[in-house]
Design a protein around this motif. Structure first.
Motif, PDB file in Angstrom:
ATOM      1  N   VAL A 177       0.848  -1.198   0.000  1.00 34.98           N
ATOM      2  CA  VAL A 177       0.000   0.000   0.000  1.00 34.98           C
ATOM      3  C   VAL A 177       0.885   1.250   0.000  1.00 34.98           C
ATOM      4  N   PRO A 178       0.624   2.233  -0.882  1.00 33.88           N
ATOM      5  CA  PRO A 178       1.465   3.431  -0.952  1.00 33.88           C
ATOM      6  C   PRO A 178       1.619   4.148   0.388  1.00 33.88           C
ATOM      7  N   GLU A 179       0.550   4.179   1.188  1.00 30.08           N
ATOM      8  CA  GLU A 179       0.643   4.860   2.480  1.00 30.08           C
ATOM      9  C   GLU A 179       1.704   4.219   3.364  1.00 30.08           C
ATOM     10  N   LYS A 180       1.840   2.901   3.264  1.00 27.49           N
ATOM     11  CA  LYS A 180       2.833   2.220   4.093  1.00 27.49           C
ATOM     12  C   LYS A 180       4.250   2.536   3.613  1.00 27.49           C
ATOM     13  N   ILE A 181       4.402   2.677   2.300  1.00 29.18           N
ATOM     14  CA  ILE A 181       5.714   3.064   1.761  1.00 29.18           C
ATOM     15  C   ILE A 181       6.059   4.470   2.238  1.00 29.18           C
ATOM     16  N   ARG A 182       5.060   5.343   2.238  1.00 27.76           N
ATOM     17  CA  ARG A 182       5.285   6.712   2.697  1.00 27.76           C
ATOM     18  C   ARG A 182       5.687   6.729   4.176  1.00 27.76           C
ATOM     19  N   PHE A 183       4.976   5.945   5.000  1.00 24.43           N
ATOM     20  CA  PHE A 183       5.310   5.901   6.417  1.00 24.43           C
ATOM     21  C   PHE A 183       6.709   5.316   6.630  1.00 24.43           C
TER      22      PHE A 183
END
Length: 575
Positions: A177-183
């Motif tokens: 998930v992109p949000e997890k990559i961002r975090f």
């Protein structure tokens, strides 16, 4: 998904109780119980992540008020963290708790608390309990070896998953998930200088998803770029290129960092300029046209701000040389057309200038120089070629390949040629593109007179310094010559001293006469350094001239005052 949520809720209290027991008891039975239940607990963590990733932070806290306690107990259990797979899943669960846009102080506190746990997981572990020491030793490790190895394995696992995510593309069943990559990029910010984190940093930089907006935190790019510039992190060129392509401020800062190094270094040393340029990786990264264009525009700005300072001209020339070398190594056949690098220039002119003099037989240099001069003159002085940007754009292109101007000055003195008109125009244009054709013609007349004088003396067995001084000095019988004309005359004179058989013996005496100021001294130092640098790159055979140039350069550096001390110096008495 609904079944996962039911299973997770039914198991939640069981594992909460287990973690409490494991936390407060430290016996061999507890250790055995932990190891016995660990595979099931890891499965519970996976279920928990599948549930949490579908919820926002506020909803998670409402549905599971004690989830913070559960995750904290897990984070501080060394037997659970001993497995990098557990660490990875735990990181994703913690990332779900972070609110991207906290609305109140409670949400901000939760974010801060969660990031603290994340940093604790990703930092090097230090376990002091006897039980864990015994556990590690039973595996055949010392605590000093085991803990960094644990971190390394976890990082490699995350990096591998990022790469798989990139390869899978639109396969959403296996995509991260992109949000997890961002975090994850945010978690790495304080850790980018840890050597064991480098594979993860590289994987994040080279990750390219299909999102319309950048998924990595800007602060992550800033931290990585700062660490790279200060040599606190080592990254492959491909990762650095990705960094600069994805974050323009990092590229601008890297270029400014290079400029600061060039400005603070000793003047007129092209080898030092070359070292700084290659060390910066900018010429190699500039093989990508977008990076080249930005760096080149920054060079243009500095050039205009310094009104064409010789040091900036030299830096542009060396940068282009390093860039062309890197381009040839990367592409035997160009991936990008030359117009993408020089969009305002004539493609045919670029092709000619890109030819390295070393690749052309020396007897054809004059022919090439004449061709370059004719092409430039036609564009600059013919109104029908304004599509190529006019005089300044032509000049800015030409100074990238300034070695041709240096060769032109040398050839004017050494060769008996009918192409002197073309070479004189090229030399005059290379020093000042602002002059119109009439002003340039006047300068060419002056230079031609100086050249004729030098030609008469070239084969003379006896030369005097006074005879040669007249080439660069003002005459009381005529109007003062423009400063540019004096500078170009000195350039012809210096080439004469290096190549004329009789010029060696009086070279130092002539230089003391024509260099009454520090500014002219620096100009001559720059000429000698640039000449030696060019000869080395062209593998030019000129032992006597090379020896003289080195000795003159050493003498000029040794001289601390100006005008120069005539009593000191090198007098090459070779026959």
């Amino acid at each position: 998904m609904a079944q996962d949520s039911v299973d997770f809720s039914s198991h939640y209290q069981f594992w909460m109780q287990k973690l409490s027991v494991w936390e407060h008891a430290s016996t061999s039975e507890t250790q055995q119980d932990t190891c016995l239940h660990l595979p099931r607990f890891q499965e519970f963590l996976r279920q928990m992540y599948e549930v949490l990733k579908e919820l926002n932070s506020s909803t998670i806290i409402e549905r599971f008020p004690t989830i913070g306690q559960l995750l904290a107990k897990t984070c501080w259990n060394p037997f659970i963290l001993a497995f990098d797979e557990s660490q990875k899943i735990l990181i994703w669960c913690l990332c779900c708790l972070i609110n991207k846009e906290p609305q109140n102080s409670e949400e901000s506190k939760l974010n801060s608390w969660t990031r603290g746990l994340l940093s604790q997981i990703l930092s090097a572990f230090r376990f002091d309990t006897k039980e864990v020491e015994l556990f590690i030793q039973s595996l055949g490790y010392t605590p000093e070896d085991y803990c960094p190895g644990l971190l390394k394995n976890m990082v490699l696992s995350l990096a591998s998953e990022l790469r798989e995510n990139h390869l899978n593309g639109f396969n959403t069943q296996r995509r991260m998930v992109p949000e997890k990559i961002r975090f994850l990029s945010r978690i790495c910010i304080p850790l980018v200088t840890l050597p064991d984190i480098e594979p993860l940093v590289e994987a994040l930089l080279t990750y390219h998803g299909h999102e319309t907006q950048e998924v990595l935190w800007p602060e992550f790019f800033d931290a990585v770029n700062e660490a790279f510039l200060l040599k606190k992190i080592s990254l492959p060129t491909s990762a650095v290129v990705c960094l600069w392509l994805r974050h323009l401020p990092s590229l601008e800062k890297a270029t400014l960092h290079l400029f600061e190094k060039l400005i603070s270094s000793e003047r007129n040393f092209l080898r030092r300029i070359e070292y700084f340029l290659k060390d910066s990786l900018l010429p190699e990264a500039a093989c990508h046209p977008a990076i080249f264009r930005i760096v080149d525009e920054m060079f243009r700005y500095v050039l205009l701000e310094t009104d064409g300072a010789p040091e900036v001209l030299a830096a542009i020339q060396v940068f282009t040389q390093c860039f062309v070398e890197a381009l040839e190594k990367k592409n035997k056949q160009l991936k990008f057309t030359l117009k993408t690098y020089f969009p305002y220039a004539s493609p045919s002119l670029v092709m000619v200038l890109l030819q390295h003099p070393k690749e052309i037989p020396q007897e054809l240099w004059l022919q090439t120089l004449k061709h370059i001069s004719e092409m430039l003159r036609e564009i600059v002085e013919d109104q029908t070629h304004r599509s190529y940007g006019g005089p300044f754009e032509c000049w800015f292109l030409f100074i990238h390949f300034g070695v041709w101007a240096d060769i032109a000055a040398e050839q004017l003195v050494m060769s008996e040629t009918e192409s002197s008109e073309a070479l004189l125009w090229l030399l005059a244009f290379s020093y000042n593109p602002r002059d119109g054709s009439l002003q340039r013609a006047k300068i060419m007349v002056e230079l031609k007179a100086a050249l004729i004088h030098l030609k008469k003396l070239f084969r003379s067995p006896t030369l005097s310094a006074k005879d040669l001084q007249a080439v660069a000095a003002e005459s009381p019988d005529r109007d003062p010559r423009p400063a540019l004309c004096q500078q170009l005359s000195r350039r012809l004179l210096l080439n004469f001293l290096l190549w004329a058989p009789g010029g060696h013996a009086i070279a130092w005496e002539v230089i003391t006469l024509v260099a009454p100021t520090d500014e002219i001294t620096h100009e001559i130092i720059g000429f000698l350094d640039q000449t030696l640098y060019r000869w080395d790159h062209l593998c030019e055979e000129a032992p006597r001239s090379r020896k003289l140039a080195r000795e003159l350069l050493a003498e000029l550096h040794a001289s601390s005052t100006s005008p120069l001390n005539v009593g000191r110096g090198c007098r090459d008495q070779d026959p």
